[in-house]
Write an enzyme that holds these catalytic residues in place. Structure first.
Site, mmCIF file in Angstrom:
data_model
loop_
_atom_site.group_PDB
_atom_site.id
_atom_site.type_symbol
_atom_site.label_atom_id
_atom_site.label_comp_id
_atom_site.label_asym_id
_atom_site.label_seq_id
_atom_site.Cartn_x
_atom_site.Cartn_y
_atom_site.Cartn_z
ATOM 1 N N ARG A 173 6.313 81.434 70.298
ATOM 2 C CA ARG A 173 6.523 81.484 71.749
ATOM 3 C C ARG A 173 6.749 82.941 72.134
ATOM 4 O O ARG A 173 7.702 83.562 71.680
ATOM 5 C CB ARG A 173 7.719 80.623 72.181
ATOM 6 C CG ARG A 173 7.550 79.139 71.864
ATOM 7 C CD ARG A 173 8.561 78.281 72.594
ATOM 8 N NE ARG A 173 8.525 76.908 72.133
ATOM 9 C CZ ARG A 173 7.651 75.987 72.555
ATOM 10 N NH1 ARG A 173 6.733 76.331 73.438
ATOM 11 N NH2 ARG A 173 7.677 74.759 72.079
ATOM 12 N N HIS A 233 5.007 77.126 62.486
ATOM 13 C CA HIS A 233 6.294 77.215 63.174
ATOM 14 C C HIS A 233 7.229 78.208 62.494
ATOM 15 O O HIS A 233 8.294 78.516 63.020
ATOM 16 C CB HIS A 233 6.937 75.819 63.212
ATOM 17 C CG HIS A 233 8.152 75.727 64.078
ATOM 18 N ND1 HIS A 233 9.424 75.558 63.568
ATOM 19 C CD2 HIS A 233 8.294 75.764 65.427
ATOM 20 C CE1 HIS A 233 10.285 75.495 64.550
ATOM 21 N NE2 HIS A 233 9.637 75.610 65.693
ATOM 22 N N TYR A 266 19.173 81.339 73.131
ATOM 23 C CA TYR A 266 19.034 80.521 71.926
ATOM 24 C C TYR A 266 19.936 81.092 70.832
ATOM 25 O O TYR A 266 19.925 82.294 70.584
ATOM 26 C CB TYR A 266 17.587 80.544 71.407
ATOM 27 C CG TYR A 266 16.605 79.652 72.125
ATOM 28 C CD1 TYR A 266 16.713 79.416 73.494
ATOM 29 C CD2 TYR A 266 15.552 79.070 71.442
ATOM 30 C CE1 TYR A 266 15.795 78.613 74.149
ATOM 31 C CE2 TYR A 266 14.627 78.263 72.099
ATOM 32 C CZ TYR A 266 14.759 78.042 73.453
ATOM 33 O OH TYR A 266 13.850 77.241 74.111
ATOM 34 N N ARG A 362 22.082 69.256 66.449
ATOM 35 C CA ARG A 362 22.131 69.448 67.896
ATOM 36 C C ARG A 362 21.416 68.338 68.659
ATOM 37 O O ARG A 362 21.877 67.868 69.684
ATOM 38 C CB ARG A 362 21.500 70.798 68.241
ATOM 39 C CG ARG A 362 21.658 71.195 69.707
ATOM 40 C CD ARG A 362 20.384 71.090 70.480
ATOM 41 N NE ARG A 362 19.346 71.936 69.882
ATOM 42 C CZ ARG A 362 18.074 71.868 70.232
ATOM 43 N NH1 ARG A 362 17.664 70.980 71.134
ATOM 44 N NH2 ARG A 362 17.162 72.632 69.655
ATOM 45 N N HIS A 390 20.050 76.616 67.928
ATOM 46 C CA HIS A 390 18.696 76.616 67.382
ATOM 47 C C HIS A 390 18.642 77.106 65.940
ATOM 48 O O HIS A 390 17.589 77.083 65.311
ATOM 49 C CB HIS A 390 17.799 77.488 68.278
ATOM 50 C CG HIS A 390 16.340 77.252 68.127
ATOM 51 N ND1 HIS A 390 15.471 78.202 67.623
ATOM 52 C CD2 HIS A 390 15.571 76.169 68.410
ATOM 53 C CE1 HIS A 390 14.247 77.727 67.610
ATOM 54 N NE2 HIS A 390 14.269 76.491 68.081
#
Length: 496
Positions: A173, A233, A266, A362, A390
């Site tokens: 991202r 990822h 984050y 979380r 995160h």
């Protein structure tokens, strides 16, 4: 004033001459997954572009309704939308709460969190030789408590350094005005070999990533558009530097995106290291991602989908064996989601063997703690606060020979089967102590923002023990930011 309330109060103006019997707000969510097909496209980038257009026509998958809406009306809607009862979510309150983010634009600092200056370790300051600092020792950064500018400045130094030969990075991202992209473009202009794997399938960031992928490619950067069947990822940066007669690999491994905007909200953990063996593993990973190598083996990294799940389960089983020998078996995981049935079954086995298990999950959790005879020794908490939790930390006591793994991977089927993920070990005993004592233990001890999962699937607030002050873990980390950089010699830690 909510828009739906304003409309409901004035329906007589919208439908003059008609009798308004009732008004009920509702919200339809469509399937946001995009179907990638290379059959009719020449490359992955074109296929993703074409698939994005289909998102607005995705099948309805959720129907949120006001609890006062009559069943007959709900049935009418679901029938026309082609949905069944399992997709209906009655809700007593305003719908579309994400719109409340607009309130942050209101100039009322007295109603907002008090800003703070993120910490920068002195050896990693903007005017310091970061390569020399990382050669001397590893560093762990916890954002947003530590400044993300450290990572940006490292890339800028690498881009300008005449001894840097190559830079490789995974991008998942990317911010719309990205200092990371700027540094990569500068590195290419300065003659470095720059390779970037841009994941085009990052949900809702596809269009932005396509723009940056094209900009990098036009500048001469070697751009890899992800993999067709797997999402990449993992968050990895590799800088290859010539130092005399040697070649040194500098690695940055993280749970978070290379995104300066999200790094402020984050909670992500990253590590800088010049460990040569880690460097070899990271170089092999990039060779695999760019198609130069297959069937790659790794000495230290745990990589999905190849073997990450089996390695985690093997470590849980090792903890069971250690507990049977020495007692005091203990596991503590901090992660975003826990849904993988094989990992859950392993944790149940550990609990039944007497191993204590603390889980800070979380989001989604498919494990039920406190089930007699199955999960009596497991506690699950979740923290939702000022920052999005995160980071991932996996701790194994291992009979005193402690192991800490960090990285991008959650214990969910999509992460373990359909994504390229990594977990990396923390070899430095000093840093392990800092992570365990000042990060993991603090979150596990939260009694303000934490909620405890019950065996029936509901959550309840965590209450501080009698005589103890409440602990807001995120606020504690703000107030004590940088403390994990102050530890020198490893010491024995007593876990409670």
């Amino acid at each position: 004033v909510f828009l739906e309330d304003l409309m409901a109060a004035n329906l007589d103006l919208l439908f003059p001459g008609l009798e308004v019997v009732a008004a009920h707000p509702f919200r339809v969510t469509r399937d946001a997954e995009i179907e990638i097909s290379l059959d009719q496209a020449s490359d992955l980038l074109t296929a993703v572009e074409e698939s994005i257009e289909s998102r607005r026509l995705g099948s309805p998958i959720r129907f949120e309704v006001d609890t006062a809406m009559p069943d007959s009306l709900v049935s009418l809607f679901t029938s026309y939308l082609g949905m069944d009862a399992s997709m209906v979510y009655p809700f007593n309150g305003p719908l579309g709460l994400a719109d409340l983010w607009q309130l942050l634009d209101v100039d009322r600092p007295d109603l907002k969190d008090v800003p703070f200056l993120a910490y920068t370790p002195s050896p990693l300051g903007e005017d310091r030789d970061m390569f020399a600092a990382i050669r001397r020792q590893d560093y762990v950064l916890y954002h947003p408590y530590d400044s993300f500018n450290v990572t940006v400045n490292f890339l800028r130094q690498a881009a300008a350094d005449p001894d840097v030969l190559a830079i490789k990075i995974t991008l998942y991202r990317i911010d719309r005005k990205s200092p990371i992209i700027d540094a990569l473009l500068t590195a290419k202009q300065n003659g470095k070999a720059v390779a970037a794997l841009v994941e085009l399938k990052a949900k809702f960031d596809e269009e932005n990533n396509i723009i940056w992928a094209r900009a990098l490619e036009e500048a001469g950067v070697h751009v890899v558009y992800g993999l067709v069947e797997l999402k990449v990822h993992s968050k990895v940066l590799l800088v290859v530097r010539r130092e005399g007669e040697r070649i040194t690999h500098y690695c940055h491994l993280s749970s978070g995106n290379y995104n300066a905007v999200t790094s402020r909200v984050y909670g992500d953990i990253a590590c800088f290291t010049a460990d040569p063996e880690i460097g070899v593993d990271v170089a092999r990973l990039f060779n695999a991602l760019t198609g130069y190598a297959q069937n790659t083996t790794y000495k230290h990294l745990l990589v999905a989908p190849a073997h990450l799940r089996t390695e985690i389960i093997a470590r849980v089983d090792r903890e069971i064996a250690q507990h049977e020998k020495h007692g005091s078996g203990y596991l503590a995981f901090k992660l975003n989601g826990l849904l993988d049935k094989y990992v859950i079954q392993a944790l149940y086995r550990a609990s039944m063997a007497g191993v204590r298990v603390d889980l800070n999950v979380r989001g989604l959790c498919g494990l039920r703690p406190g089930v007699p005879g199955v999960s009596d020794n497991i506690i699950v908490t979740s923290i939702v606060g000022r920052f999005l939790e995160h980071g991932r930390i996996y701790y194994f006591r291992n009979g005193g020979d402690e192991e800490v793994l960090m990285g991008s991977a959650d214990m969910m089927p999509r992460n373990l089967k359909n994504r390229v993920e990594i977990l990396f070990p923390v070899h430095d005993a000093r840093l392990r102590r800092a992570i365990i004592e000042h990060m993991l233990a603090v979150h596990l001890g939260d009694t303000v923002k934490a909620r405890k999962l019950r065996s029936d699937g509901t959550y309840e607030p965590v209450q501080p023990e009698k005589g103890r002050e409440p602990l807001d873990s995120q606020q504690w980390l703000v107030e004590h930011r940088g403390i994990w950089h102050a530890l020198d010699e490893p010491v024995e830690i007593e876990y409670v």
